[in-house]
Design an enzyme around this catalytic site. Structure first.
Site, mmCIF file in Angstrom:
data_model
loop_
_atom_site.group_PDB
_atom_site.id
_atom_site.type_symbol
_atom_site.label_atom_id
_atom_site.label_comp_id
_atom_site.label_asym_id
_atom_site.label_seq_id
_atom_site.Cartn_x
_atom_site.Cartn_y
_atom_site.Cartn_z
ATOM 1 N N GLY A 34 -47.531 -48.697 -26.223
ATOM 2 C CA GLY A 34 -48.854 -48.397 -26.057
ATOM 3 C C GLY A 34 -49.124 -47.150 -25.214
ATOM 4 O O GLY A 34 -48.318 -46.735 -24.363
ATOM 5 N N LEU A 35 -50.403 -46.581 -25.373
ATOM 6 C CA LEU A 35 -50.733 -45.288 -24.254
ATOM 7 C C LEU A 35 -50.458 -45.507 -22.972
ATOM 8 O O LEU A 35 -50.475 -46.844 -22.413
ATOM 9 C CB LEU A 35 -52.283 -44.914 -24.625
ATOM 10 C CG LEU A 35 -52.681 -44.272 -25.976
ATOM 11 C CD1 LEU A 35 -54.109 -44.215 -26.046
ATOM 12 C CD2 LEU A 35 -52.079 -42.897 -25.973
ATOM 13 N N SER A 36 -50.327 -44.787 -22.056
ATOM 14 C CA SER A 36 -50.292 -44.851 -20.531
ATOM 15 C C SER A 36 -51.569 -45.460 -20.332
ATOM 16 O O SER A 36 -52.661 -44.934 -20.761
ATOM 17 C CB SER A 36 -50.229 -43.553 -19.982
ATOM 18 O OG SER A 36 -50.230 -43.645 -18.470
ATOM 19 N N GLY A 37 -51.751 -46.486 -19.507
ATOM 20 C CA GLY A 37 -52.977 -47.085 -18.926
ATOM 21 C C GLY A 37 -53.425 -48.214 -19.890
ATOM 22 O O GLY A 37 -54.327 -48.808 -19.784
ATOM 23 N N SER A 38 -52.611 -48.423 -21.134
ATOM 24 C CA SER A 38 -53.094 -49.402 -22.061
ATOM 25 C C SER A 38 -53.155 -50.722 -21.548
ATOM 26 O O SER A 38 -53.680 -51.980 -21.954
ATOM 27 C CB SER A 38 -52.341 -49.306 -23.517
ATOM 28 O OG SER A 38 -51.114 -49.347 -23.253
ATOM 29 N N GLY A 39 -52.108 -51.038 -20.657
ATOM 30 C CA GLY A 39 -52.002 -52.475 -20.069
ATOM 31 C C GLY A 39 -50.610 -53.061 -20.391
ATOM 32 O O GLY A 39 -50.191 -54.048 -20.141
ATOM 33 N N LYS A 40 -49.666 -52.021 -20.582
ATOM 34 C CA LYS A 40 -48.200 -52.494 -21.107
ATOM 35 C C LYS A 40 -47.541 -53.386 -19.653
ATOM 36 O O LYS A 40 -47.063 -54.217 -19.902
ATOM 37 C CB LYS A 40 -47.306 -51.402 -21.544
ATOM 38 C CG LYS A 40 -47.649 -50.753 -22.696
ATOM 39 C CD LYS A 40 -46.698 -49.471 -23.060
ATOM 40 C CE LYS A 40 -46.580 -48.396 -21.955
ATOM 41 N NZ LYS A 40 -47.975 -47.538 -21.650
ATOM 42 N N SER A 41 -47.658 -52.683 -18.579
ATOM 43 C CA SER A 41 -46.866 -53.272 -17.554
ATOM 44 C C SER A 41 -47.684 -54.482 -16.854
ATOM 45 O O SER A 41 -46.999 -55.460 -16.619
ATOM 46 C CB SER A 41 -47.076 -52.329 -16.136
ATOM 47 O OG SER A 41 -46.392 -51.084 -16.632
ATOM 48 N N SER A 108 -42.924 -45.290 -25.698
ATOM 49 C CA SER A 108 -42.410 -45.338 -26.937
ATOM 50 C C SER A 108 -43.230 -44.943 -28.099
ATOM 51 O O SER A 108 -43.482 -45.524 -28.885
ATOM 52 C CB SER A 108 -41.725 -46.591 -27.330
ATOM 53 O OG SER A 108 -42.308 -47.641 -27.034
HETATM 54 N N1 LIG Z 1 -45.968 -36.300 -19.851
HETATM 55 C C1 LIG Z 1 -46.055 -37.731 -19.606
HETATM 56 N N2 LIG Z 1 -46.161 -38.467 -20.531
HETATM 57 C C2 LIG Z 1 -46.278 -39.923 -20.345
HETATM 58 N N3 LIG Z 1 -46.071 -40.469 -19.449
HETATM 59 C C3 LIG Z 1 -45.659 -39.842 -18.382
HETATM 60 C C4 LIG Z 1 -45.548 -38.521 -18.481
HETATM 61 N N4 LIG Z 1 -45.325 -37.940 -17.236
HETATM 62 C C5 LIG Z 1 -45.176 -39.027 -16.338
HETATM 63 N N5 LIG Z 1 -45.518 -40.019 -16.980
HETATM 64 C C6 LIG Z 1 -45.150 -41.595 -16.562
HETATM 65 O O1 LIG Z 1 -43.887 -42.208 -17.206
HETATM 66 C C7 LIG Z 1 -44.269 -43.145 -17.562
HETATM 67 C C8 LIG Z 1 -43.911 -43.418 -19.182
HETATM 68 O O2 LIG Z 1 -42.423 -43.302 -19.311
HETATM 69 P P1 LIG Z 1 -41.916 -44.027 -20.426
HETATM 70 O O3 LIG Z 1 -40.401 -44.249 -20.456
HETATM 71 O O4 LIG Z 1 -42.616 -45.617 -20.765
HETATM 72 O O5 LIG Z 1 -42.265 -43.081 -21.650
HETATM 73 S S1 LIG Z 1 -41.679 -42.998 -23.263
HETATM 74 O O6 LIG Z 1 -41.275 -44.074 -23.700
HETATM 75 O O7 LIG Z 1 -40.227 -41.974 -23.121
HETATM 76 O O8 LIG Z 1 -42.702 -42.037 -23.884
HETATM 77 C C9 LIG Z 1 -45.807 -43.548 -17.687
HETATM 78 O O9 LIG Z 1 -45.926 -44.743 -17.447
HETATM 79 P P2 LIG Z 1 -47.192 -45.849 -17.956
HETATM 80 O O10 LIG Z 1 -48.447 -45.115 -17.458
HETATM 81 O O11 LIG Z 1 -46.932 -47.216 -17.469
HETATM 82 O O12 LIG Z 1 -46.994 -45.658 -19.583
HETATM 83 C C10 LIG Z 1 -46.363 -42.515 -16.521
HETATM 84 O O13 LIG Z 1 -46.329 -43.104 -15.385
HETATM 85 N N1 LIG Z 2 -57.655 -56.505 -20.427
HETATM 86 C C1 LIG Z 2 -56.916 -55.911 -19.689
HETATM 87 N N2 LIG Z 2 -55.504 -56.055 -20.267
HETATM 88 C C2 LIG Z 2 -54.350 -55.098 -19.457
HETATM 89 N N3 LIG Z 2 -54.975 -54.451 -18.466
HETATM 90 C C3 LIG Z 2 -55.973 -54.319 -18.105
HETATM 91 C C4 LIG Z 2 -57.191 -54.868 -18.690
HETATM 92 N N4 LIG Z 2 -58.438 -54.470 -18.155
HETATM 93 C C5 LIG Z 2 -57.999 -53.731 -17.067
HETATM 94 N N5 LIG Z 2 -56.764 -53.484 -17.137
HETATM 95 C C6 LIG Z 2 -56.402 -52.699 -16.244
HETATM 96 O O1 LIG Z 2 -55.812 -51.429 -16.740
HETATM 97 C C7 LIG Z 2 -54.639 -50.892 -16.115
HETATM 98 C C8 LIG Z 2 -53.554 -50.915 -16.993
HETATM 99 O O2 LIG Z 2 -52.266 -50.185 -16.405
HETATM 100 P P1 LIG Z 2 -50.837 -50.629 -16.559
HETATM 101 O O3 LIG Z 2 -50.685 -52.022 -16.892
HETATM 102 O O4 LIG Z 2 -49.848 -49.593 -15.689
HETATM 103 O O5 LIG Z 2 -50.607 -49.870 -17.952
HETATM 104 P P2 LIG Z 2 -49.382 -49.320 -18.724
HETATM 105 O O6 LIG Z 2 -48.161 -49.860 -18.349
HETATM 106 O O7 LIG Z 2 -49.791 -49.401 -20.148
HETATM 107 O O8 LIG Z 2 -49.528 -47.571 -18.242
HETATM 108 C C9 LIG Z 2 -54.457 -52.018 -15.055
HETATM 109 O O9 LIG Z 2 -54.886 -51.280 -13.633
HETATM 110 C C10 LIG Z 2 -54.982 -53.252 -15.309
HETATM 111 O O10 LIG Z 2 -55.514 -53.894 -14.258
#
Ligand SMILES: Nc1ncnc2c1ncn2[C@@H]1O[C@H](COP(=O)(O)OS(=O)(=O)O)[C@@H](OP(=O)(O)O)[C@H]1O
Ligand SMILES: Nc1ncnc2c1ncn2[C@@H]1O[C@H](COP(=O)(O)OP(=O)(O)O)[C@@H](O)[C@H]1O
Length: 206
Positions: A34-41, A108
């Site tokens: 999923g997108l960055s910030g979608s809530g994967k971690s 991914s």
């Molecule tokens: N350009 C760019 N695009 C996306 N993400 C970026 C980028 N630069 C740094 N980051 C940080 O790297 C995390 C994503 O790493 P991943 O290994 O999950 O990425 S990927 O699967 O290879 O696409 C991602 O983590 P999440 O926000 O948890 O998804 C970011 O913290």
């Molecule tokens: N319903 C929800 N499910 C998952 N995360 C949520 C939800 N609502 C808000 N959040 C917040 O969204 C953010 C997601 O960040 P994170 O888990 O780091 O996402 P990712 O790993 O996809 O980048 C966290 O700050 C989390 O607390």
């Protein structure tokens, strides 16, 4: 790259079945995309804690964390992302072979890379989970301030902004973190996973 010509497979005595007996359950990989910030971690963490509390052997591989070590030398261009996913898939396969329920949280973004990861596993052992959340909402959350940097051009090739995110075509399961709470998504995952992690029983109220 070696061509595998002079490389052999060594027989080992202990097999999956033996690990399963010791651990009391089977193993698989739960692959959160999923997108960055979608809530994967966030979901991965909660899921792992819940599985752990049910005495299930787990390990969590977070893309962000792996990029500090084994994937340190990789960037975010499509070619490096592909290698990133290949390594994560191979490492998770080792964990799954060791009898551990493995949770991967990695953007991914490309379907072909996720398909490649799937092929690393036995049929049924790769559970693709689409962590669905709109770009608007992810950008609103912006937990690490990365979208702001991507919009200003400080970060290039950012998923969803300057690089694509291809939604999974046929994920085993989708959790929508925009509409549902963290607990609801995790319950949804547990309901799907538990019957597939054979050897353990689970009731929500346990
Ligand atoms: N350009 C760019 N695009 C996306 N993400 C970026 C980028 N630069 C740094 N980051 C940080 O790297 C995390 C994503 O790493 P991943 O290994 O999950 O990425 S990927 O699967 O290879 O696409 C991602 O983590 P999440 O926000 O948890 O998804 C970011 O913290
Ligand atoms: N319903 C929800 N499910 C998952 N995360 C949520 C939800 N609502 C808000 N959040 C917040 O969204 C953010 C997601 O960040 P994170 O888990 O780091 O996402 P990712 O790993 O996809 O980048 C966290 O700050 C989390 O607390």
């Amino acid at each position: 790259m070696n061509d595998e010509k002079n490389i052999f497979w060594h027989q080992v005595d202990l097999q999956m079945e033996d690990y399963k007996k010791l651990k009391g359950h089977t193993s698989l990989v739960v692959w959160l995309t999923g997108l960055s910030g979608s809530g994967k971690s966030t979901i991965a963490n909660h899921l792992e804690r819940l599985l752990y509390s049910k005495k299930i052997h787990t390990f969590l591989l977070d893309g962000d964390n792996l990029r500090h070590g084994i994937n340190k030398n990789l960037d975010f261009n499509p070619r490096d992302r592909k290698e990133n996913i290949r390594r994560i898939a191979e490492v998770s396969r080792l964990f799954v072979d060791a009898g551990i329920v493995t949770i991967v949280a990695a953007i991914s973004p490309f379907q072909s890379d996720r398909d490649m990861a799937r092929r690393v596993f036995r049929t049924g052992d790769f559970i693709e989970v689409f962590v669905d959340c709109s770009l608007d909402e992810c950008e609103n959350r912006d937990p690490k301030g990365l979208y702001k940097k991507a919009r200003s051009g400080e970060i290039e090739e950012f998923t969803g902004i300057s690089q694509p995110y291809e939604k999974p075509k046929k994920p085993e399961i989708t959790v929508n973190t925009e509409k549902n709470s963290i607990n609801k998504s995790v319950d949804q995952l547990m309901d799907y996973l538990i019957p597939r992690i054979k050897g353990i029983s689970y009731r929500r109220e346990d």
